[in-house]
Scaffold this active site. Structure first.
Site, PDB file in Angstrom:
ATOM      1  NE  ARG A 149      -3.514  -2.197   2.862  1.00  0.00           N
ATOM      2  CZ  ARG A 149      -3.253  -3.333   3.516  1.00  0.00           C
ATOM      3  NH1 ARG A 149      -2.060  -3.511   4.083  1.00  0.00           N
ATOM      4  NH2 ARG A 149      -4.152  -4.303   3.607  1.00  0.00           N
ATOM      5  CE  LYS A 173      -6.389  -0.862   4.830  1.00  0.00           C
ATOM      6  NZ  LYS A 173      -7.662  -1.188   4.171  1.00  0.00           N
ATOM      7  CG  HIS A 245      -4.476   0.897  -3.793  1.00  0.00           C
ATOM      8  ND1 HIS A 245      -3.778   0.911  -2.603  1.00  0.00           N
ATOM      9  CD2 HIS A 245      -5.439  -0.043  -3.647  1.00  0.00           C
ATOM     10  CE1 HIS A 245      -4.300   0.027  -1.775  1.00  0.00           C
ATOM     11  NE2 HIS A 245      -5.299  -0.565  -2.384  1.00  0.00           N
ATOM     12  NE  ARG A 248      -2.917  -3.477  -1.389  1.00  0.00           N
ATOM     13  CZ  ARG A 248      -2.461  -4.275  -0.430  1.00  0.00           C
ATOM     14  NH1 ARG A 248      -1.158  -4.465  -0.290  1.00  0.00           N
ATOM     15  NH2 ARG A 248      -3.292  -4.891   0.388  1.00  0.00           N
ATOM     16  CG  HIS A 271      -6.084  -8.655   1.190  1.00  0.00           C
ATOM     17  ND1 HIS A 271      -6.219  -9.075  -0.112  1.00  0.00           N
ATOM     18  CD2 HIS A 271      -5.939  -7.305   1.119  1.00  0.00           C
ATOM     19  CE1 HIS A 271      -6.147  -8.035  -0.925  1.00  0.00           C
ATOM     20  NE2 HIS A 271      -5.981  -6.954  -0.189  1.00  0.00           N
ATOM     21  CE1 TYR A 280      -5.987  -7.193  -7.275  1.00  0.00           C
ATOM     22  CE2 TYR A 280      -6.226  -8.139  -5.094  1.00  0.00           C
ATOM     23  CZ  TYR A 280      -5.993  -7.049  -5.908  1.00  0.00           C
ATOM     24  OH  TYR A 280      -5.776  -5.813  -5.353  1.00  0.00           O
TER      25      TYR A 280
END
Length: 299
Positions: A149, A173, A245, A248, A271, A280
């Site tokens: 990110r 995150k 992004h 990514r 994730h 994806y």
């Protein structure tokens, strides 16, 4: 109970019991105003304590018909459920009619990606005669080479680079750390930036460990990276709507197209849920469809 008293009490509940901000209270109030408008439409005007699940399903149909987009529908539903929870807590109703009300399905938008050729075209257009160009190449190679990110790239530290074993430690995150493999091109670009250019930057106190710095020796902003990518895309004639992004997304898409295990891609991207990574596989299906359309003799 009349609507005005119910909405006023609901606002106080959100403010005092749920500690919501003024903006959130206002947003929830607007959503309940829409429910109020709907309940005033018919001949038998419905009071808050007389609403049934059927009425609420009709309300959801109504907001769809007046043109509310799925994300707005979902937000209104959330506000409606909170409203009836409040009525239940206050013993204004004995059962919650919104309990079985289902959220509208939000179609997940597939992100724009760049082809490998477009990635190369972008990176090749960087002016490496300038210190900022050497830095930007290292950033873009890292974004694409490890699927970071943009916030993770900004916070990347020298002490978390393990380039000899081709790994970097990333803080994602929720301050969760993960080890991510990094490719040879990204390693090469990073070493040139760190060993040949960054050493000449006058570094601001407290910023010594950050990999990517501006000319004043401070860590970069998201906006600067975004503007640099946008300017580069315009310069080489790429019409897609791209951002940091996009690198990514391209990283993950190219891995899935190449047959990478989805769990491995999930781990690299950081994730929480495999469901997020599964987007994806949809991109991969689009790629397969376009390949058939372009190359199959019957297409």
């Amino acid at each position: 109970m009349d609507w005005r008293s119910a909405i006023k009490g609901f606002q106080a509940y959100l403010r005092l019991e749920k500690s919501m901000s003024a903006n959130s209270v206002e947003a929830y109030s607007r959503d309940i105003e829409k429910l109020y408008q709907f309940c005033e439409l018919g001949d038998n005007k419905l009071k808050p304590d007389a609403i049934t699940l059927t009425n609420l399903r009709d309300f959801i149909t109504w907001i769809v018909e007046i043109g509310m987009i799925p994300s707005s529908q979902a937000r209104i539903l959330s506000g409606t459920k909170a409203f009836f929870k409040y009525l239940l807590i206050e013993n204004i109703i004995s059962s919650d009619p919104s309990e079985l009300l289902e959220a509208p399905r939000i179609r997940r938008k597939l992100p724009d990606t760049l082809s490998y050729h477009e990635i190369n075209k972008l990176i090749a257009a960087i002016d490496l005669s300038k210190p900022e160009g050497v830095r930007d190449k290292a950033i873009f190679e890292t974004l694409y080479g490890s699927g970071l990110r943009v916030s993770e790239a900004i916070e990347l530290k020298l002490s978390n680079l393990y380039l000899d074993i081709e790994f970097i430690k990333v803080t994602g995150k929720g301050n969760k750390e993960r080890l991510v493999p990094i490719g040879a091109e990204a390693i090469k670009a990073l070493k040139i930036w760190i060993e040949q250019v960054r050493v000449h930057v006058p570094i601001k106190k407290g910023e010594e460990d950050f990999v990517f710095l501006n000319r004043r020796g401070s860590r970069l902003s998201r906006q600067l990276i975004f503007m640099n990518i946008k300017a580069l895309a315009e310069a080489v004639g790429i019409q897609k709507k791209i951002s940091p992004h996009t690198f990514r997304h391209s990283f993950a898409t190219h891995l899935v197209e190449g047959g990478a295990d989805l769990r491995a891609v999930q781990e690299m991207l950081g994730h929480e849920s495999i469901t997020t990574t599964e987007i994806y596989t949809h991109l991969d299906r689009e790629y397969l469809k376009s390949t058939i359309s372009r190359f199959h003799p019957r297409s």
